[in-house]
Scaffold this motif. Structure first.
Motif, PDB file in Angstrom:
ATOM      1  N   ALA A 166       0.840  -1.211   0.000  1.00 50.28           N
ATOM      2  CA  ALA A 166       0.000   0.000   0.000  1.00 50.28           C
ATOM      3  C   ALA A 166       0.871   1.255   0.000  1.00 50.28           C
ATOM      4  N   ALA A 167       1.982   1.222   0.758  1.00 56.65           N
ATOM      5  CA  ALA A 167       2.888   2.380   0.809  1.00 56.65           C
ATOM      6  C   ALA A 167       3.553   2.595  -0.546  1.00 56.65           C
ATOM      7  N   ARG A 168       3.950   1.492  -1.163  1.00 54.92           N
ATOM      8  CA  ARG A 168       4.593   1.587  -2.483  1.00 54.92           C
ATOM      9  C   ARG A 168       3.627   2.171  -3.504  1.00 54.92           C
ATOM     10  N   LYS A 169       2.394   1.707  -3.469  1.00 56.49           N
ATOM     11  CA  LYS A 169       1.395   2.234  -4.413  1.00 56.49           C
ATOM     12  C   LYS A 169       1.084   3.693  -4.130  1.00 56.49           C
ATOM     13  N   ALA A 170       0.991   4.036  -2.857  1.00 58.10           N
ATOM     14  CA  ALA A 170       0.678   5.421  -2.486  1.00 58.10           C
ATOM     15  C   ALA A 170       1.820   6.345  -2.910  1.00 58.10           C
ATOM     16  N   ALA A 171       3.044   5.826  -2.894  1.00 61.51           N
ATOM     17  CA  ALA A 171       4.213   6.653  -3.204  1.00 61.51           C
ATOM     18  C   ALA A 171       4.378   6.903  -4.699  1.00 61.51           C
ATOM     19  N   GLY A 172       3.980   5.951  -5.509  1.00 62.33           N
ATOM     20  CA  GLY A 172       4.250   6.170  -6.931  1.00 62.33           C
ATOM     21  C   GLY A 172       3.415   5.348  -7.872  1.00 62.33           C
ATOM     22  N   GLY A 173       2.311   4.881  -7.386  1.00 64.17           N
ATOM     23  CA  GLY A 173       1.477   4.026  -8.230  1.00 64.17           C
ATOM     24  C   GLY A 173       0.742   4.800  -9.305  1.00 64.17           C
ATOM     25  N   THR A 174       0.214   4.076 -10.260  1.00 62.53           N
ATOM     26  CA  THR A 174      -0.612   4.705 -11.288  1.00 62.53           C
ATOM     27  C   THR A 174      -1.992   4.947 -10.697  1.00 62.53           C
ATOM     28  N   LEU A 175      -2.804   5.712 -11.409  1.00 60.80           N
ATOM     29  CA  LEU A 175      -4.164   5.960 -10.923  1.00 60.80           C
ATOM     30  C   LEU A 175      -4.927   4.660 -10.752  1.00 60.80           C
ATOM     31  N   ALA A 176      -4.649   3.700 -11.652  1.00 57.92           N
ATOM     32  CA  ALA A 176      -5.402   2.448 -11.628  1.00 57.92           C
ATOM     33  C   ALA A 176      -5.136   1.627 -10.368  1.00 57.92           C
ATOM     34  N   ASN A 177      -3.873   1.668  -9.894  1.00 55.65           N
ATOM     35  CA  ASN A 177      -3.578   0.811  -8.737  1.00 55.65           C
ATOM     36  C   ASN A 177      -3.173   1.629  -7.513  1.00 55.65           C
ATOM     37  N   ASN A 178      -3.442   2.926  -7.564  1.00 60.07           N
ATOM     38  CA  ASN A 178      -3.039   3.784  -6.454  1.00 60.07           C
ATOM     39  C   ASN A 178      -3.800   3.427  -5.186  1.00 60.07           C
ATOM     40  N   SER A 232      -5.197   4.302  -1.560  1.00 58.70           N
ATOM     41  CA  SER A 232      -5.598   5.521  -0.876  1.00 58.70           C
ATOM     42  C   SER A 232      -4.909   5.608   0.474  1.00 58.70           C
ATOM     43  N   GLU A 233      -4.929   6.801   1.055  1.00 58.79           N
ATOM     44  CA  GLU A 233      -4.379   6.952   2.404  1.00 58.79           C
ATOM     45  C   GLU A 233      -5.147   6.069   3.383  1.00 58.79           C
ATOM     46  N   GLN A 234      -6.421   5.839   3.086  1.00 56.61           N
ATOM     47  CA  GLN A 234      -7.231   4.973   3.945  1.00 56.61           C
ATOM     48  C   GLN A 234      -6.719   3.530   3.901  1.00 56.61           C
ATOM     49  N   ASP A 235      -6.352   3.083   2.690  1.00 51.61           N
ATOM     50  CA  ASP A 235      -5.778   1.731   2.558  1.00 51.61           C
ATOM     51  C   ASP A 235      -4.502   1.621   3.390  1.00 51.61           C
ATOM     52  N   LEU A 236      -3.667   2.640   3.262  1.00 51.33           N
ATOM     53  CA  LEU A 236      -2.381   2.651   3.959  1.00 51.33           C
ATOM     54  C   LEU A 236      -2.606   2.611   5.468  1.00 51.33           C
ATOM     55  N   ALA A 237      -3.493   3.463   5.949  1.00 45.75           N
ATOM     56  CA  ALA A 237      -3.777   3.512   7.390  1.00 45.75           C
ATOM     57  C   ALA A 237      -4.401   2.195   7.855  1.00 45.75           C
ATOM     58  N   GLY A 238      -5.255   1.630   7.026  1.00 42.54           N
ATOM     59  CA  GLY A 238      -5.894   0.366   7.381  1.00 42.54           C
ATOM     60  C   GLY A 238      -4.892  -0.758   7.530  1.00 42.54           C
ATOM     61  N   GLU A 239      -3.890  -0.773   6.657  1.00 41.78           N
ATOM     62  CA  GLU A 239      -2.854  -1.812   6.756  1.00 41.78           C
ATOM     63  C   GLU A 239      -1.987  -1.592   7.997  1.00 41.78           C
ATOM     64  N   ALA A 240      -1.721  -0.328   8.341  1.00 45.19           N
ATOM     65  CA  ALA A 240      -0.985  -0.045   9.579  1.00 45.19           C
ATOM     66  C   ALA A 240      -1.792  -0.568  10.772  1.00 45.19           C
ATOM     67  N   ALA A 241      -3.101  -0.361  10.741  1.00 42.79           N
ATOM     68  CA  ALA A 241      -3.965  -0.843  11.826  1.00 42.79           C
ATOM     69  C   ALA A 241      -3.954  -2.363  11.898  1.00 42.79           C
ATOM     70  N   ASP A 242      -3.922  -3.018  10.737  1.00 46.80           N
ATOM     71  CA  ASP A 242      -3.873  -4.490  10.720  1.00 46.80           C
ATOM     72  C   ASP A 242      -2.627  -4.999  11.434  1.00 46.80           C
ATOM     73  N   ILE A 243      -1.495  -4.330  11.185  1.00 48.53           N
ATOM     74  CA  ILE A 243      -0.251  -4.737  11.856  1.00 48.53           C
ATOM     75  C   ILE A 243      -0.397  -4.577  13.369  1.00 48.53           C
ATOM     76  N   PHE A 244      -0.964  -3.447  13.786  1.00 44.21           N
ATOM     77  CA  PHE A 244      -1.161  -3.171  15.215  1.00 44.21           C
ATOM     78  C   PHE A 244      -2.044  -4.250  15.849  1.00 44.21           C
ATOM     79  N   ILE A 245      -3.110  -4.618  15.157  1.00 43.35           N
ATOM     80  CA  ILE A 245      -4.043  -5.631  15.662  1.00 43.35           C
ATOM     81  C   ILE A 245      -3.339  -6.983  15.841  1.00 43.35           C
TER      82      ILE A 245
END
Ligand SMILES: [Mg+2]
Length: 106
Positions: free
Chosen positions: A49-61, A63-76
């Protein structure tokens, strides 16, 4: 209907109790080995998610929500592992940081 509730301004112990309750409510029964694999899986999802957020195309970009959600998954999963291993994470953090403050960092 979920009975899970996280009080406002929770301590880390409150988060750990929430995860204990969540495991019971959702019927999750993972071995510690499986929880470690889940943690690695979630780290991979966070990285993707971080890689896509940093430089992905519009098609696979992602969102910040995806990124935050994955951070939350790690915490859980991390909290669940700490529960399984009998670790009080707040105490562990405090103890470790007291040790780290004594170290020389360069
Ligand atoms: Mg995930």
């Amino acid at each position: 209907m979920s009975k899970l509730f996280l009080k406002p301004e929770p301590t880390l112990a409150d988060y750990q109790q929430y995860i204990r309750d969540m495991i019971v409510e959702r019927g999750f029964h993972n071995t510690i080995a499986n929880e470690f694999m889940l943690l690695i899986e979630e780290v991979g999802e966070f990285s993707k998610a971080a890689r896509k957020a940093a430089g992905g195309t519009l098609a696979n970009n992602a969102s910040e929500q995806d990124l935050a959600g994955e951070a939350a998954d790690i915490f859980i999963v991390m909290l669940s592992l700490c529960n399984s291993l009998g670790i009080d994470l707040e105490q562990a953090f405090r103890t470790k940081e007291e040790q780290n403050k004594q170290r020389q960092w360069r």
